[in-house]
Design an enzyme around this catalytic site. Structure first.
Site, PDB file in Angstrom:
ATOM      1  N   LYS A  55      48.784   0.330 -18.598  1.00  0.00           N
ATOM      2  CA  LYS A  55      49.098  -0.726 -17.634  1.00  0.00           C
ATOM      3  C   LYS A  55      49.288  -2.061 -18.337  1.00  0.00           C
ATOM      4  O   LYS A  55      50.238  -2.805 -18.047  1.00  0.00           O
ATOM      5  CB  LYS A  55      47.981  -0.825 -16.590  1.00  0.00           C
ATOM      6  N   GLN A  99      39.692  -0.926 -12.262  1.00  0.00           N
ATOM      7  CA  GLN A  99      39.925   0.475 -12.611  1.00  0.00           C
ATOM      8  C   GLN A  99      38.787   1.351 -12.075  1.00  0.00           C
ATOM      9  O   GLN A  99      37.616   1.060 -12.296  1.00  0.00           O
ATOM     10  CB  GLN A  99      40.034   0.624 -14.128  1.00  0.00           C
ATOM     11  N   ASP A 122      46.374  -2.805  -6.094  1.00  0.00           N
ATOM     12  CA  ASP A 122      46.341  -1.370  -5.799  1.00  0.00           C
ATOM     13  C   ASP A 122      46.616  -1.057  -4.335  1.00  0.00           C
ATOM     14  O   ASP A 122      46.879   0.093  -3.981  1.00  0.00           O
ATOM     15  CB  ASP A 122      44.972  -0.783  -6.174  1.00  0.00           C
TER      16      ASP A 122
END
Length: 301
Positions: A55, A99, A122
């Protein structure tokens, strides 16, 4: 009947990344703003470290700012919440990604709820879930469902009205938002799961089948309607052909399904590359909204 068209998610994701890079350049030129994503990693889970590195690499490649926050496993939940509050208040940070999974001593729901909805890269925040579920503008859409829908529209066209869609899996991360996105496309949507009666029969009625159940090769070839578009979200590690070796498999028995379906995503190389590309898209979308600039067409919501 000819074999299914193999949907090349890797190629589509590369094109999407290119369009996002152009959008980043345009935003810098028009508003003097560089989109920035803060990536927060707690602990040393090997898979999470690989995901985070990919990422962060993608952010730099597309001209965005990457704010990396890597912390040890014993970081307290309180300290993590303080960090998130600081990132929420930082105008240079347009997106925040924590994460998962988090260490066991942390409350994942509480941590994700602490992220400002407009910076929720997200798309997991309950506010974004609510906006998506009610069909309102301004939602940040979870990356995997968004990527899946972009592949479906690229394969079948943008008019999906009246098509029967079945989403196999009801998670908050994939299944539920996928169903909402397909409803917004005027599909007739069924959500199936492990307790669905006659699951093979439900699958056989679907023009669009999205498998996101986390069980390797569960969906067999004879479960699929001839000509259907099959999107396989599953990423499962299973024993390989050689002793001691493993391979990646989806939730669909690919070799069987490709003989029946009209189009199908492979694993790997299908939905996977779209997830990170859509994370980049979500970060750009959040930056555009913060600047009052037009959002990318692919944002959809």
């Amino acid at each position: 009947m000819a074999e299914a068209k193999i949907i090349d998610g890797k190629a589509f994701a590369a094109g999407l990344r290119s369009r996002v890079a152009q959008g980043v350049a345009d935003l810098k030129k028009s508003h003097g703003i560089t989109p920035g994503l803060a990536v927060v990693l707690v602990g040393e889970d090997p898979a999470s470290q690989v995901y985070v590195r990919s990422k962060e690499k993608a952010l730099v490649e597309l001209g965005m700012n990457s704010f990396d926050h890597h912390h040890p496993m014993d970081m307290s939940e309180e300290d993590l919440l303080v960090l998130i509050a600081k990132l929420n208040a930082d105008p240079a940070v347009h997106g925040i990604l924590v994460q998962l999974p988090l260490p066991r001593h942390m409350d994942t729901t509480k941590v994700l709820a602490a992220i400002a909805p407009e910076k929720d890269a997200d798309g997991f925040h309950v506010v974004n879930a609510g906006l998506l579920a009610t069909g309102q503008k301004g939602a940040i859409v979870p990356c995997t469902p968004l990527g899946s829908l972009l592949l479906i529209r690229d394969t079948l066209g943008t008019d999906l009205k009246g098509k029967r869609a079945l989403v196999l899996g009801r998670s908050n991360i994939v299944g539920k938002p996928m169903a909402q996105l397909l409803l917004q496309q005027d599909c007739t949507v069924t959500v199936a799961h492990s307790r669905t009666a006659d699951l093979p029969g439900e699958c056989r009625r679907a023009d669009i089948l999205v498998a996101a159940v986390g069980r390797p090769e569960m969906v067999r070839g004879d479960w699929i309607k001839p000509g259907a578009c099959v999107i396989d979200v599953g990423i499962n590690r299973v024993p390989g052909a050689e002793p001691g070796k493993t391979r990646l498999a989806g939730d669909v028995a690919f070799d069987e399904a490709k003989l029946v379906a009209g189009s199908i995503t492979p694993v790997p190389g299908g939905v996977g590359p779209m997830t990170i590309a859509c994370l980049m898209l979500n970060t750009l979308t959040a930056a555009c909204r913060a600047a009052g600039a037009p959002v990318p067409a692919e944002a959809l919501a």
